[in-house]
Scaffold this active site. Structure first.
Site, PDB file in Angstrom:
ATOM      1  N   LYS A 138       0.984  -1.127  -0.114  1.00  0.00           N
ATOM      2  CA  LYS A 138      -0.142   0.016   0.095  1.00  0.00           C
ATOM      3  C   LYS A 138       0.829   1.414  -0.123  1.00  0.00           C
ATOM      4  O   LYS A 138       0.403   2.284  -0.603  1.00  0.00           O
ATOM      5  CB  LYS A 138      -0.954  -0.173   1.191  1.00  0.00           C
ATOM      6  CG  LYS A 138      -2.129  -1.252   0.995  1.00  0.00           C
ATOM      7  CD  LYS A 138      -2.960  -0.824   2.350  1.00  0.00           C
ATOM      8  CE  LYS A 138      -3.963  -2.274   2.116  1.00  0.00           C
ATOM      9  NZ  LYS A 138      -4.821  -2.099   3.086  1.00  0.00           N
ATOM     10  N   ASP A 174      -9.726   2.756   2.341  1.00  0.00           N
ATOM     11  CA  ASP A 174      -9.653   1.994   3.636  1.00  0.00           C
ATOM     12  C   ASP A 174     -10.227   2.928   4.732  1.00  0.00           C
ATOM     13  O   ASP A 174     -10.782   2.335   5.527  1.00  0.00           O
ATOM     14  CB  ASP A 174      -8.359   1.543   4.050  1.00  0.00           C
ATOM     15  CG  ASP A 174      -7.812   0.148   3.505  1.00  0.00           C
ATOM     16  OD1 ASP A 174      -8.888  -0.446   3.008  1.00  0.00           O
ATOM     17  OD2 ASP A 174      -6.593   0.114   3.130  1.00  0.00           O
TER      18      ASP A 174
END
Length: 316
Positions: A72, A108
């Protein structure tokens, strides 16, 4: 009249490992609901092969990808443009291919806070939280909690330098966005990264980094309202399956324990927390909510959230 043959499009999950994921079942159910000729796949990619693999996403048959552990943060350097929220968080978990240009997003943060509010019934405002882990998920979690009014954050990681970097980056991002939302580049149908009522004008929280073997860590746990596991410890098909990132004896009965791991549904951490009398939430709702935002970014269609929930639950 010549009719062009429709070409199947592809989306996938990039990570290492990815065998635990139920994203293919969840996203495929949503794609099939609209009868779209799109396949969602698992793309297990070692760190040394990430850059070359990401270049493939520029091809017209690829709509984009989800990104999971451990890529990420690295993805920030591999896309052409980064949405403001993802830049502030410092992590990308969704990539969208727009005519060969790769755009990076973070879904997220919104998925985490929406699940905490709606499914966990927990309001972070003026609360104290302990964060286990300092990777990409922790970046999204700590940013979201800070913007939702958390009073203090205690961050720990086996790599304390990583925890200190997270603290420094978080404080910098919060100072830049204090009193406002970072500009969102979401342009899918009816999408906002998070319910506006849960995103408040809040002071920057107290942020501390403490090793797990430091007595101050036990003190932070005993005084906290929320514990969030942002590590993959306990994840199915991992080397730490059936393990917990926290000693059972350290879990306070009055805390809310949120494990972002969703497979298995009941991790050792959550089992220990329930035995201690703590309220719990696993990562399934976060998975679905962040996946719904990603679906809308890729397709421009409203995500069938109920169908995605049922498919994920069935896969588990």
């Amino acid at each position: 009249m010549i009719i062009a043959k429709q070409t199947t499009k592809f989306i996938g999950l990039i990570g290492y490992p990815v065998g635990h994921s139920v994203s293919p079942q969840m996203q495929q159910a949503a794609l099939d609901h609209y009868r779209l000729d799109i396949r969602y796949e698992l793309w297990e990619t070692a760190p040394e092969k990430l850059a070359s693999f990401v270049e493939r996403l520029r091809r017209p048959e690829y709509l984009g990808a989800n990104v999971t552990v451990p890529h990420k943060g690295a993805m920030l350097q591999l896309v052409d443009d980064v949405e403001a929220l993802a830049a502030e968080v410092g992590a990308i978990n969704t990539v969208v291919n727009r005519d060969g240009k790769l755009l990076g997003f973070n879904t997220d943060a919104g998925g985490f806070l929406k699940a905490l509010n709606r499914d966990g019934g927990f309001d972070p405002e003026a609360k104290r939280a302990v964060i286990l882990g300092a990777g990409g998920v922790a970046r999204a979690v700590t940013f979201a909690l800070s913007k939702a009014g958390i009073k203090s954050l205690t961050i720990t990681d086996v790599d304390m330098e990583k925890a200190r970097r997270l603290k420094a980056n978080l404080k910098h991002s919060l100072a830049r966005t204090q009193g406002k939302l970072p500009r969102s580049c979401y342009d899918a149908k009816d999408i906002t990264w998070i319910d506006s009522l849960t995103y408040r004008l809040c002071p920057i929280p107290d942020i501390d980094t403490v090793p797990a073997n430091d007595p101050r860590f036990r003190d932070a746990l005993s005084a906290c309202h929320l514990i969030v596991n942002c590590t993959p410890i306990g994840m199915k098909h991992s080397a730490t399956e059936k393990e917990s990132p926290l000693e059972a004896a350290l879990i306070p009965a009055g805390a809310f324990v949120y494990d972002v791991v969703y497979n298995p549904v009941m991790t050792k951490l959550l089992s220990d927390a329930r035995s201690a009398g703590a309220a719990t939430l696993n990562g399934l709702a976060m998975l679905v909510y962040q996946g719904a935002i990603a679906f809308e970014l890729w397709t421009g269609r409203e995500a069938p959230v109920n169908i995605m929930f049922k498919a994920a639950e069935k896969a588990l």
